[in-house]
Design a protein around this motif. Structure first.
Motif, mmCIF file in Angstrom:
data_model
loop_
_atom_site.group_PDB
_atom_site.id
_atom_site.type_symbol
_atom_site.label_atom_id
_atom_site.label_comp_id
_atom_site.label_asym_id
_atom_site.label_seq_id
_atom_site.Cartn_x
_atom_site.Cartn_y
_atom_site.Cartn_z
ATOM 1 N N ARG A 77 -19.858 -32.817 11.898
ATOM 2 C CA ARG A 77 -19.054 -32.963 10.686
ATOM 3 C C ARG A 77 -19.041 -31.188 9.873
ATOM 4 O O ARG A 77 -20.005 -30.406 9.683
ATOM 5 C CB ARG A 77 -19.774 -34.042 10.072
ATOM 6 N N LEU A 78 -17.888 -31.746 9.394
ATOM 7 C CA LEU A 78 -18.096 -30.297 7.907
ATOM 8 C C LEU A 78 -18.723 -30.346 7.164
ATOM 9 O O LEU A 78 -19.787 -30.964 6.764
ATOM 10 C CB LEU A 78 -16.822 -30.570 7.112
ATOM 11 N N ALA A 79 -19.339 -29.060 6.672
ATOM 12 C CA ALA A 79 -20.888 -28.110 5.694
ATOM 13 C C ALA A 79 -20.646 -29.058 4.612
ATOM 14 O O ALA A 79 -21.527 -29.321 3.770
ATOM 15 C CB ALA A 79 -21.322 -27.186 6.599
ATOM 16 N N GLY A 80 -19.134 -29.916 3.901
ATOM 17 C CA GLY A 80 -19.821 -30.005 2.527
ATOM 18 C C GLY A 80 -17.871 -30.451 1.790
ATOM 19 O O GLY A 80 -17.293 -30.307 2.510
ATOM 20 N N THR A 81 -18.224 -30.355 1.211
ATOM 21 C CA THR A 81 -17.538 -30.305 0.273
ATOM 22 C C THR A 81 -16.370 -29.192 0.182
ATOM 23 O O THR A 81 -14.929 -29.554 0.087
ATOM 24 C CB THR A 81 -17.125 -31.072 -1.530
ATOM 25 N N ARG A 82 -17.095 -28.367 -0.611
ATOM 26 C CA ARG A 82 -16.146 -26.833 -0.244
ATOM 27 C C ARG A 82 -15.527 -26.609 0.907
ATOM 28 O O ARG A 82 -15.030 -25.794 0.986
ATOM 29 C CB ARG A 82 -17.313 -25.976 -0.326
ATOM 30 N N VAL A 83 -16.703 -26.954 2.215
ATOM 31 C CA VAL A 83 -16.097 -26.240 3.575
ATOM 32 C C VAL A 83 -13.966 -27.406 3.583
ATOM 33 O O VAL A 83 -13.425 -26.941 3.544
ATOM 34 C CB VAL A 83 -16.583 -26.870 4.561
ATOM 35 N N ALA A 84 -14.974 -28.361 2.986
ATOM 36 C CA ALA A 84 -12.894 -29.716 3.035
ATOM 37 C C ALA A 84 -11.858 -28.688 2.417
ATOM 38 O O ALA A 84 -10.518 -29.032 2.653
ATOM 39 C CB ALA A 84 -13.395 -30.585 2.698
ATOM 40 N N GLN A 85 -12.185 -28.191 0.969
ATOM 41 C CA GLN A 85 -11.652 -28.258 0.268
ATOM 42 C C GLN A 85 -11.238 -26.401 0.519
ATOM 43 O O GLN A 85 -9.741 -26.370 0.322
ATOM 44 C CB GLN A 85 -12.481 -27.459 -1.538
ATOM 45 N N LEU A 86 -11.364 -25.881 0.482
ATOM 46 C CA LEU A 86 -11.849 -24.386 2.072
ATOM 47 C C LEU A 86 -9.614 -24.685 3.005
ATOM 48 O O LEU A 86 -8.662 -24.122 2.917
ATOM 49 C CB LEU A 86 -12.242 -24.020 2.702
ATOM 50 N N VAL A 87 -10.240 -25.898 4.220
ATOM 51 C CA VAL A 87 -9.242 -25.919 4.593
ATOM 52 C C VAL A 87 -8.250 -26.906 4.413
ATOM 53 O O VAL A 87 -7.208 -26.197 4.929
ATOM 54 C CB VAL A 87 -10.063 -27.287 5.739
ATOM 55 N N GLU A 88 -8.328 -27.634 3.277
ATOM 56 C CA GLU A 88 -7.113 -28.354 2.788
ATOM 57 C C GLU A 88 -6.608 -27.112 2.545
ATOM 58 O O GLU A 88 -5.136 -27.447 2.045
ATOM 59 C CB GLU A 88 -7.309 -29.829 1.804
ATOM 60 N N ASP A 89 -6.793 -26.103 1.497
ATOM 61 C CA ASP A 89 -6.798 -25.612 0.559
ATOM 62 C C ASP A 89 -5.580 -24.825 1.203
ATOM 63 O O ASP A 89 -4.460 -24.117 1.045
ATOM 64 C CB ASP A 89 -6.935 -24.823 -0.243
ATOM 65 N N LEU A 90 -6.518 -23.890 2.898
ATOM 66 C CA LEU A 90 -5.381 -23.390 3.631
ATOM 67 C C LEU A 90 -4.238 -23.981 4.540
ATOM 68 O O LEU A 90 -3.378 -23.643 4.108
ATOM 69 C CB LEU A 90 -6.374 -23.200 4.238
ATOM 70 N N ALA A 91 -4.296 -25.465 4.947
ATOM 71 C CA ALA A 91 -3.049 -26.053 4.911
ATOM 72 C C ALA A 91 -2.190 -26.363 4.186
ATOM 73 O O ALA A 91 -1.163 -26.530 4.545
ATOM 74 C CB ALA A 91 -3.858 -27.783 5.562
ATOM 75 N N ALA A 92 -1.980 -27.077 2.847
ATOM 76 C CA ALA A 92 -1.399 -26.615 1.838
ATOM 77 C C ALA A 92 -0.041 -25.271 1.877
ATOM 78 O O ALA A 92 0.778 -25.806 1.028
ATOM 79 C CB ALA A 92 -2.225 -27.264 0.059
ATOM 80 N N GLN A 93 -0.386 -23.918 2.023
ATOM 81 C CA GLN A 93 0.269 -22.947 2.174
ATOM 82 C C GLN A 93 0.839 -22.757 2.963
ATOM 83 O O GLN A 93 1.876 -22.116 3.195
ATOM 84 C CB GLN A 93 -0.724 -22.106 2.441
ATOM 85 N N LEU A 94 1.064 -23.804 4.492
ATOM 86 C CA LEU A 94 1.870 -23.742 5.171
ATOM 87 C C LEU A 94 3.132 -24.085 4.988
ATOM 88 O O LEU A 94 3.528 -24.906 3.566
ATOM 89 C CB LEU A 94 1.873 -24.836 6.836
ATOM 90 N N ASP A 95 3.835 -23.791 4.884
ATOM 91 C CA ASP A 95 5.390 -23.892 5.106
ATOM 92 C C ASP A 95 6.072 -25.215 5.948
ATOM 93 O O ASP A 95 5.618 -25.156 6.988
ATOM 94 C CB ASP A 95 6.688 -22.996 5.693
ATOM 95 N N PRO A 96 6.729 -26.161 5.077
ATOM 96 C CA PRO A 96 6.514 -26.847 6.123
ATOM 97 C C PRO A 96 8.407 -26.960 7.096
ATOM 98 O O PRO A 96 8.142 -27.669 7.642
ATOM 99 C CB PRO A 96 6.951 -27.915 4.796
ATOM 100 N N ALA A 97 8.827 -25.993 6.740
ATOM 101 C CA ALA A 97 9.898 -25.701 7.506
ATOM 102 C C ALA A 97 9.658 -25.012 9.150
ATOM 103 O O ALA A 97 10.032 -25.571 9.736
ATOM 104 C CB ALA A 97 10.531 -25.326 6.764
ATOM 105 N N GLU A 98 7.964 -24.864 8.470
ATOM 106 C CA GLU A 98 7.695 -24.356 9.982
ATOM 107 C C GLU A 98 6.961 -25.572 10.638
ATOM 108 O O GLU A 98 6.488 -24.886 11.876
ATOM 109 C CB GLU A 98 6.952 -23.452 9.909
ATOM 110 N N ALA A 99 6.571 -26.422 10.668
ATOM 111 C CA ALA A 99 6.156 -27.508 11.232
ATOM 112 C C ALA A 99 6.226 -28.114 12.368
ATOM 113 O O ALA A 99 7.912 -28.274 12.576
ATOM 114 C CB ALA A 99 5.872 -29.046 9.897
#
Length: 236
Positions: A77-99
């Protein structure tokens, strides 16, 4: 003589852990907040079990995942909320047009369900998470002008709704988390986690499929309408 920043090597090492499609797929899957077996993640990522095991070893060594063994099974499992925040924040930087466009009707349906409502580690996201966040803000229960913060009325609302808040740890009570499908912040932090847990425990929401998608039940529609004035049409 140039003095190297001691953090540079650590940051580069962290970035290299995420910079692999198989490992990235595992991290995104584990945003559902649950523990997965190595076999489940291998099937999800579409790689052999032996290959996946190597990737998991790197993620555990890099302290992005924690693991435990039960019999023949290895759970991670993810090591905690800080890791989850990191992953979600990185995913939010993706360009929806490139999905990547869905290749099948099943993939399209799964993507639609995830956009409608899902868990982001331990809080609600998608249109559902945004609807709840907007309703809390409109009623003066949540402030967004100087970062996310519950008002006194918001603290009272959680208490009257029977949603206990854990205020013992260092985790912020309310935090903004950028929603990668809605491109707007939804409620995270201890309050977001408490609300999500309550919604699942009371049957306001149920998990659907094998992804992070959740669906609001009829009882959930009634509860969210009574407590926050959210129209059922916003939740479907």
């Amino acid at each position: 003589m140039t003095t190297k920043d001691s953090r540079a090597a650590g940051l580069a090492s962290l970035a290299s852990l995420v910079a692999d499609e198989t490992r990235a797929a595992c991290l995104l899957a584990l945003l559902d907040g649950r523990a997965w077996t190595a076999g489940e993640l291998a099937r999800h990522a579409g790689v052999a079990a032996s290959t996946l095991s190597e990737h998991l070893g790197k993620l555990v060594a890099g302290r992005l995942l924690t693991e435990e063994r039960q019999g023949r099974h290895r759970y991670v499992r993810l090591a905690g909320t800080r890791v989850a925040q990191l992953v979600e924040d990185l995913a939010a930087q993706l360009d929806p047009a490139e999905a990547v466009r869905p290749r099948t009707l099943r993939e399209a349906s799964a993507g639609s369900a995830m956009a409608r409502g899902r868990t982001c580690y331990d809080h609600l996201a998608g249109r559902l998470g945004i609807a709840v966040t907007d309703a809390l803000t409109e009623r003066g229960l949540l402030r967004q002008d100087t970062g996310f913060a519950l008002t006194d009325a918001g603290l009272e609302w959680f208490g009257s709704a029977g949603i206990p808040l854990d205020r013992r740890g260092r985790r912020p009570l309310a935090r903004a988390c950028l929603d990668w499908t809605e491109r707007r912040p939804h409620l995270a932090g201890a309050a977001g986690a408490a609300l999500c847990l309550h919604a699942l425990d009371t049957g306001w929401c149920v998990r659907i499929g094998s992804e992070r998608a959740v669906q609001v039940t009829p009882s959930g529609e009634r509860a969210l309408s009574e407590l926050l004035g959210i129209e059922a049409a916003e939740l479907r």
